[in-house]
Design a protein around this motif. Structure first.
Motif, PDB file in Angstrom:
ATOM      1  N   LEU A 186       0.874  -1.184   0.000  1.00  9.87           N
ATOM      2  CA  LEU A 186       0.000   0.000   0.000  1.00  9.87           C
ATOM      3  C   LEU A 186       0.902   1.223   0.000  1.00  9.87           C
ATOM      4  O   LEU A 186       1.418   1.640   1.039  1.00  9.87           O
ATOM      5  CB  LEU A 186      -0.911  -0.003   1.237  1.00  9.87           C
ATOM      6  CG  LEU A 186      -1.943   1.133   1.285  1.00  9.87           C
ATOM      7  CD1 LEU A 186      -2.966   1.004   0.155  1.00  9.87           C
ATOM      8  CD2 LEU A 186      -2.656   1.178   2.636  1.00  9.87           C
ATOM      9  N   ARG A 234      -0.825   5.718  -3.259  1.00  9.62           N
ATOM     10  CA  ARG A 234      -1.916   4.821  -3.701  1.00  9.62           C
ATOM     11  C   ARG A 234      -1.885   4.620  -5.223  1.00  9.62           C
ATOM     12  O   ARG A 234      -2.914   4.597  -5.880  1.00  9.62           O
ATOM     13  CB  ARG A 234      -3.304   5.349  -3.296  1.00  9.62           C
ATOM     14  CG  ARG A 234      -3.481   5.720  -1.831  1.00  9.62           C
ATOM     15  CD  ARG A 234      -3.261   4.543  -0.890  1.00  9.62           C
ATOM     16  NE  ARG A 234      -3.810   4.759   0.429  1.00  9.62           N
ATOM     17  CZ  ARG A 234      -3.141   5.300   1.473  1.00  9.62           C
ATOM     18  NH1 ARG A 234      -1.875   5.691   1.340  1.00  9.62           N
ATOM     19  NH2 ARG A 234      -3.735   5.443   2.644  1.00  9.62           N
ATOM     20  N   GLN A 236      -5.245  -0.009  -3.134  1.00 11.18           N
ATOM     21  CA  GLN A 236      -6.062   0.993  -2.438  1.00 11.18           C
ATOM     22  C   GLN A 236      -6.390   0.459  -1.038  1.00 11.18           C
ATOM     23  O   GLN A 236      -6.314  -0.736  -0.788  1.00 11.18           O
ATOM     24  CB  GLN A 236      -7.360   1.248  -3.220  1.00 11.18           C
ATOM     25  CG  GLN A 236      -7.132   1.643  -4.674  1.00 11.18           C
ATOM     26  CD  GLN A 236      -6.392   2.971  -4.804  1.00 11.18           C
ATOM     27  OE1 GLN A 236      -6.831   3.980  -4.270  1.00 11.18           O
ATOM     28  NE2 GLN A 236      -5.270   2.961  -5.523  1.00 11.18           N
ATOM     29  N   ASP A 237      -6.843   1.354  -0.169  1.00 10.04           N
ATOM     30  CA  ASP A 237      -7.160   0.947   1.210  1.00 10.04           C
ATOM     31  C   ASP A 237      -8.210  -0.172   1.225  1.00 10.04           C
ATOM     32  O   ASP A 237      -8.127  -1.128   1.994  1.00 10.04           O
ATOM     33  CB  ASP A 237      -7.653   2.144   2.029  1.00 10.04           C
ATOM     34  CG  ASP A 237      -6.577   3.205   2.130  1.00 10.04           C
ATOM     35  OD1 ASP A 237      -6.113   3.694   1.070  1.00 10.04           O
ATOM     36  OD2 ASP A 237      -6.182   3.550   3.259  1.00 10.04           O
TER      37      ASP A 237
END
Ligand SMILES: CC(=O)[C@@H](O)[C@H](O)COP(=O)(O)O
Ligand SMILES: NCC(=O)COP(=O)(O)O
Length: 240
Positions: free
Chosen positions: A44, A48, A52-53
């Motif tokens: 991560l 980004r 992505q989160d």
């Protein structure tokens, strides 16, 4: 037994090229595990650019082998790791302008800061690996701050072209592996490994896990992820 961590970042790189929803790295992780991946690795990045989160959250829920979260040693990333609780974290250096991770962490040069990050993660029962070049001073510093693992950066070996240079870089990795094990560290390796250069690294005594992404995903685009992973495992173990 040597294991393969499949890095799926570049599935997300293709998705992010159009900021759309496909291909989904979560689907790639499922297929990778079905093909024999022993672990899933995802980086991560602070910018980004690929993962992505949301990917990391879903990987945590779906990965059945182990999840290795690669991240910079920043406050934001530590918070994410404490929330996600990956099976282990690999701390890596990051630069916005780089095309890919250019070198290993300078642990010796930021001992106190990294010590505190390692402490926070380990206090939450998250084992820590440090991505470093095969240099004795960095290995000693990794042992000093009590990381469980190091990941030897194989980029210089992968980029070497002259046979003598390849042998020299492999010897550096072998020495690094030996020193680390003597210092009580467990050893992984990765970066730039391919079907053609993986075998000598796979044969280094004490090597535990190879994290490989770009080469596998590049092949997967042409032959499919299942075959790409099976062929990488065959290359690691010298099976034709
Ligand atoms: C730390 C490392 O070697 C890999 O995770 C690599 O960074 C893959 O991601 P990038 O291609 O974004 O560098
Ligand atoms: N830590 C190395 C990694 O996860 C994969 O690197 P690459 O095979 O994409 O170069």
């Amino acid at each position: 037994m040597l294991t393969l961590g499949v890095n799926i970042d570049h599935v997300a790189t293709i998705r992010q090229a159009r900021r759309t929803v496909e291909p989904d790295p979560i689907a790639a992780a499922v297929l990778a595990e079905l093909a024999g991946a022993d672990g899933i690795t995802a980086h991560l990045r602070e910018d980004r650019r690929h993962m992505q989160d949301r990917d990391i959250r879903l990987l945590r829920e779906t990965v059945r082998t182990h999840l290795n979260l690669e991240m910079a040693a920043t406050t934001e990333m530590v918070q994410i790791a404490l929330m996600i609780k990956p099976d282990y974290v690999t701390l890596v250096p990051e630069k916005r302008e780089e095309v890919t991770t250019e070198g290993g962490l300078d642990i010796a040069g930021q001992l106190d800061r990294l010590n505190s990050v390692v402490d926070k993660l380990q206090s939450a029962s998250i084992p820590v690996s440090l991505f470093i070049d095969p240099e004795p001073a960095q290995i000693a510093a990794a042992a000093q701050i009590k990381a469980q693992f190091i990941e030897l950066h194989t980029g210089r070996y992968a980029e070497a072209r002259e046979p003598l240079q390849v042998q020299q870089e492999l010897a550096n990795l072998a020495k690094g592996c030996e020193l680390a094990i003597e210092a009580g560290l467990r050893v992984n390796a990765g970066h730039g490994l391919t079907y053609w250069n993986v075998r000598p690294v796979a044969c280094l005594p004490g090597m535990e896990e190879l994290n490989i992404g770009h080469s596998i995903i590049s092949r997967a685009v042409l032959v499919g992820i299942d075959r790409a992973i099976r062929e990488m495992k065959a290359a690691m173990f010298g099976i034709n």
